[in-house]
Design a protein around this motif. Structure first.
Motif, PDB file in Angstrom:
ATOM      1  N   CYS A  79       0.834  -1.195   0.000  1.00 20.50           N
ATOM      2  CA  CYS A  79       0.000   0.000   0.000  1.00 20.50           C
ATOM      3  C   CYS A  79       0.874   1.253   0.000  1.00 20.50           C
ATOM      4  O   CYS A  79       1.761   1.403   0.837  1.00 20.50           O
ATOM      5  CB  CYS A  79      -0.911  -0.010   1.222  1.00 20.50           C
ATOM      6  SG  CYS A  79      -1.876   1.505   1.387  1.00 20.50           S
ATOM      7  N   ALA A  81      -0.057   4.182   0.673  1.00 22.67           N
ATOM      8  CA  ALA A  81      -0.471   5.150   1.695  1.00 22.67           C
ATOM      9  C   ALA A  81       0.072   4.805   3.077  1.00 22.67           C
ATOM     10  O   ALA A  81       0.488   5.684   3.819  1.00 22.67           O
ATOM     11  CB  ALA A  81      -1.988   5.246   1.732  1.00 22.67           C
ATOM     12  N   CYS A  82       0.058   3.507   3.424  1.00 23.53           N
ATOM     13  CA  CYS A  82       0.457   3.157   4.788  1.00 23.53           C
ATOM     14  C   CYS A  82       1.552   2.100   4.833  1.00 23.53           C
ATOM     15  O   CYS A  82       2.037   1.771   5.907  1.00 23.53           O
ATOM     16  CB  CYS A  82      -0.760   2.677   5.593  1.00 23.53           C
ATOM     17  SG  CYS A  82      -1.350   1.050   5.118  1.00 23.53           S
ATOM     18  N   CYS A  93      -6.569  -1.674   0.384  1.00 24.57           N
ATOM     19  CA  CYS A  93      -5.784  -1.937   1.593  1.00 24.57           C
ATOM     20  C   CYS A  93      -6.726  -2.216   2.762  1.00 24.57           C
ATOM     21  O   CYS A  93      -7.635  -1.428   3.030  1.00 24.57           O
ATOM     22  CB  CYS A  93      -4.895  -0.736   1.884  1.00 24.57           C
ATOM     23  SG  CYS A  93      -3.995  -0.882   3.444  1.00 24.57           S
ATOM     24  N   CYS A  96      -5.932   0.774   5.621  1.00 29.15           N
ATOM     25  CA  CYS A  96      -6.321   2.177   5.504  1.00 29.15           C
ATOM     26  C   CYS A  96      -7.345   2.405   4.391  1.00 29.15           C
ATOM     27  O   CYS A  96      -7.753   3.536   4.152  1.00 29.15           O
ATOM     28  CB  CYS A  96      -5.086   3.047   5.250  1.00 29.15           C
ATOM     29  SG  CYS A  96      -4.408   2.880   3.589  1.00 29.15           S
TER      30      CYS A  96
HETATM   31 ZN   LIG Z   1      -2.932   1.186   3.408  1.00 30.52          ZN
END
Ligand SMILES: [Zn+2]
Length: 103
Positions: A79, A81-82, A93, A96
């Motif tokens: 992911c 983003a995280c 994901c 998140c």
């Molecule tokens: Zn994520």
């Protein structure tokens, strides 16, 4: 407003709706509560239907749905983003809820 698809499973329809809406495509489910009428109406008319609000989103919605139904790759992805490692069959994901980036 155009009909994208239908399914006899409301949970699946809801999953597709969330997936599309998280990609910025407004859509709605019709026939959500009509199940009680099954038996008196043709099945394809009472199954939950997923409709895309803006006709201009149809092409992208169709592509996303196709990919969602038949993932090209089952390799795990990271992911953006995280940083969570997500199994390949998932397009979102679990940590998140960010969508999988296009390859
Ligand atoms: Zn994520």
């Amino acid at each position: 407003m155009k009909r994208l698809t239908s399914t006899d499973n409301l949970l699946i329809a809801t999953l597709w709706q969330r997936m599309l809406e998280s990609a910025g495509i407004a859509c709605e489910i019709r026939n959500r509560y009509i199940g009680a009428a099954v038996g008196e109406l043709p099945a394809d008319q009472v199954a939950p239907q997923l409709w895309v609000r803006d006709d201009r989103d149809m092409t992208r919605a169709t592509a996303l749905l196709d990919e969602f139904r038949s993932p090209r790759s089952s390799a795990p992805w990271c992911c953006f983003a995280c940083g969570t490692l997500v199994e390949g069959q998932f397009h979102q994901c679990w940590n998140c809820e960010a969508l999988r980036p296009d390859p």
